[in-house]
Design a protein around this motif. Structure first.
Motif, PDB file in Angstrom:
ATOM      1  N   GLY A   1       6.079   9.740  -6.635  1.00 56.30           N
ATOM      2  CA  GLY A   1       6.859   8.964  -5.708  1.00 56.30           C
ATOM      3  C   GLY A   1       6.346   8.361  -4.613  1.00 56.30           C
ATOM      4  O   GLY A   1       5.212   8.322  -4.118  1.00 56.30           O
ATOM      5  N   ILE A   2       7.175   7.584  -3.961  1.00 55.10           N
ATOM      6  CA  ILE A   2       7.013   6.922  -2.604  1.00 55.10           C
ATOM      7  C   ILE A   2       7.003   7.929  -1.263  1.00 55.10           C
ATOM      8  O   ILE A   2       8.082   8.689  -1.050  1.00 55.10           O
ATOM      9  CB  ILE A   2       7.665   5.756  -2.279  1.00 55.10           C
ATOM     10  CG1 ILE A   2       7.685   4.553  -3.606  1.00 55.10           C
ATOM     11  CG2 ILE A   2       7.152   5.106  -0.956  1.00 55.10           C
ATOM     12  CD1 ILE A   2       8.721   3.554  -3.372  1.00 55.10           C
ATOM     13  N   GLN A   3       5.888   8.416  -0.725  1.00 57.42           N
ATOM     14  CA  GLN A   3       5.934   9.367   0.134  1.00 57.42           C
ATOM     15  C   GLN A   3       6.870   9.025   1.423  1.00 57.42           C
ATOM     16  O   GLN A   3       7.115   7.651   1.607  1.00 57.42           O
ATOM     17  CB  GLN A   3       4.653   9.615   0.442  1.00 57.42           C
ATOM     18  CG  GLN A   3       3.777  10.089  -0.393  1.00 57.42           C
ATOM     19  CD  GLN A   3       4.414  11.376  -1.012  1.00 57.42           C
ATOM     20  OE1 GLN A   3       4.473  12.253  -0.427  1.00 57.42           O
ATOM     21  NE2 GLN A   3       4.323  11.277  -2.407  1.00 57.42           N
ATOM     22  N   THR A   4       7.229   9.968   2.193  1.00 63.62           N
ATOM     23  CA  THR A   4       8.097   9.838   3.292  1.00 63.62           C
ATOM     24  C   THR A   4       7.476   8.567   4.282  1.00 63.62           C
ATOM     25  O   THR A   4       6.207   8.784   4.545  1.00 63.62           O
ATOM     26  CB  THR A   4       8.345  10.969   3.942  1.00 63.62           C
ATOM     27  OG1 THR A   4       7.157  11.843   4.702  1.00 63.62           O
ATOM     28  CG2 THR A   4       9.221  12.149   3.309  1.00 63.62           C
TER      29      THR A   4
ATOM     30  N   GLU B   1       0.765  -1.177   0.093  1.00 63.07           N
ATOM     31  CA  GLU B   1       0.017  -0.137  -0.086  1.00 63.07           C
ATOM     32  C   GLU B   1       0.851   1.213   0.121  1.00 63.07           C
ATOM     33  O   GLU B   1       0.487   2.433  -0.196  1.00 63.07           O
ATOM     34  CB  GLU B   1      -0.739   0.052   0.996  1.00 63.07           C
ATOM     35  CG  GLU B   1      -0.301  -0.019   2.584  1.00 63.07           C
ATOM     36  CD  GLU B   1       0.180  -1.482   2.964  1.00 63.07           C
ATOM     37  OE1 GLU B   1       0.801  -1.303   4.152  1.00 63.07           O
ATOM     38  OE2 GLU B   1      -0.154  -2.228   2.420  1.00 63.07           O
ATOM     39  N   ARG B   2       2.243   1.237   0.183  1.00 62.60           N
ATOM     40  CA  ARG B   2       2.931   2.313   0.178  1.00 62.60           C
ATOM     41  C   ARG B   2       3.508   2.716  -1.304  1.00 62.60           C
ATOM     42  O   ARG B   2       3.698   4.015  -1.516  1.00 62.60           O
ATOM     43  CB  ARG B   2       4.356   2.095   1.095  1.00 62.60           C
ATOM     44  CG  ARG B   2       4.168   2.215   2.464  1.00 62.60           C
ATOM     45  CD  ARG B   2       5.460   2.287   3.343  1.00 62.60           C
ATOM     46  NE  ARG B   2       6.129   3.628   2.954  1.00 62.60           N
ATOM     47  CZ  ARG B   2       7.092   3.885   2.978  1.00 62.60           C
ATOM     48  NH1 ARG B   2       8.144   3.149   3.225  1.00 62.60           N
ATOM     49  NH2 ARG B   2       7.653   5.264   2.736  1.00 62.60           N
ATOM     50  N   ILE B   3       3.132   1.831  -2.135  1.00 59.67           N
ATOM     51  CA  ILE B   3       3.492   2.423  -3.320  1.00 59.67           C
ATOM     52  C   ILE B   3       2.108   3.008  -4.240  1.00 59.67           C
ATOM     53  O   ILE B   3       1.007   2.081  -4.292  1.00 59.67           O
ATOM     54  CB  ILE B   3       3.934   0.875  -4.350  1.00 59.67           C
ATOM     55  CG1 ILE B   3       5.188   0.324  -3.809  1.00 59.67           C
ATOM     56  CG2 ILE B   3       4.015   1.451  -5.786  1.00 59.67           C
ATOM     57  CD1 ILE B   3       6.537   1.001  -3.838  1.00 59.67           C
ATOM     58  N   PRO B   4       2.494   4.016  -4.817  1.00 62.48           N
ATOM     59  CA  PRO B   4       1.265   4.763  -5.615  1.00 62.48           C
ATOM     60  C   PRO B   4       0.793   3.764  -6.680  1.00 62.48           C
ATOM     61  O   PRO B   4       1.567   3.083  -7.348  1.00 62.48           O
ATOM     62  CB  PRO B   4       1.835   6.017  -6.044  1.00 62.48           C
ATOM     63  CG  PRO B   4       2.904   6.296  -5.134  1.00 62.48           C
ATOM     64  CD  PRO B   4       3.431   4.799  -4.716  1.00 62.48           C
ATOM     65  N   GLU B   5      -0.348   3.829  -7.107  1.00 65.55           N
ATOM     66  CA  GLU B   5      -1.091   2.907  -8.311  1.00 65.55           C
ATOM     67  C   GLU B   5      -0.368   3.237  -9.643  1.00 65.55           C
ATOM     68  O   GLU B   5      -0.133   2.184 -10.402  1.00 65.55           O
ATOM     69  CB  GLU B   5      -2.703   3.556  -8.348  1.00 65.55           C
ATOM     70  CG  GLU B   5      -3.324   2.797  -7.439  1.00 65.55           C
ATOM     71  CD  GLU B   5      -4.856   3.003  -7.837  1.00 65.55           C
ATOM     72  OE1 GLU B   5      -5.196   3.092  -9.071  1.00 65.55           O
ATOM     73  OE2 GLU B   5      -5.662   3.149  -6.835  1.00 65.55           O
ATOM     74  N   GLN B   6       0.172   4.441  -9.705  1.00 63.45           N
ATOM     75  CA  GLN B   6       0.810   4.850 -10.916  1.00 63.45           C
ATOM     76  C   GLN B   6       2.158   4.291 -11.111  1.00 63.45           C
ATOM     77  O   GLN B   6       2.680   4.427 -12.215  1.00 63.45           O
ATOM     78  CB  GLN B   6       0.588   6.572 -11.378  1.00 63.45           C
ATOM     79  CG  GLN B   6       1.623   7.153 -10.405  1.00 63.45           C
ATOM     80  CD  GLN B   6       0.818   7.633  -9.165  1.00 63.45           C
ATOM     81  OE1 GLN B   6      -0.309   7.094  -8.830  1.00 63.45           O
ATOM     82  NE2 GLN B   6       1.189   8.549  -8.517  1.00 63.45           N
TER      83      GLN B   6
END
Length: 124
Positions: free
Chosen positions: A100-103, A71-76
């Motif tokens: 990007g992958i948020q902090t 779930e940390r990885i964005p869909e795009q």
């Protein structure tokens, strides 16, 4: 004054270089079975736009058969992996939308490893 500036510069460099960490979970897999290895990213200060890494499975007793984002990885985010003939696997992930992958901290990928023969070995 010149020494003071150098000192501050030397203190800040390790912060920029070592602020993000990647590490794999430990796993025990019985021969001829599968298991999931988690890849965890600690990025407290930076948004991560992409990554590439190579895993060497030596001796070659199995295959990486799947790589799934958490779930940390964005869909795009685009993630590709390719098992090489020598048993290594190359994994590439990047974000064309620049979100990007948020902090944060936590698993970003689940890598499924399949044992293909009888052996006695440990992956850590």
């Amino acid at each position: 004054m010149r020494y003071f500036i150098r000192f501050i510069f030397l203190l800040l460099i390790p912060n920029f270089i070592f602020s993000n960490s990647l590490y794999f979970s430990d796993i025990e897999i019985d021969s001829n079975s599968t298991g999931i290895i988690e890849l965890t990213l600690d990025n407290p200060d930076d948004i991560v736009g992409g990554f590439q890494f190579q895993i060497t499975d030596y001796p070659n007793y199995g295959l990486f058969i799947d790589v799934q984002p958490t779930e940390r990885i964005p869909e795009q985010f685009q993630i590709q992996f390719n098992e090489q003939q020598d048993g290594t696997v190359i994994v590439v992930g990047f974000d064309l939308a620049l979100a990007g992958i948020q902090t944060g901290s936590g698993p970003i990928l689940n890598l499924t490893y399949q044992s293909t023969s009888d052996y006695s070995s440990e992956i850590t």
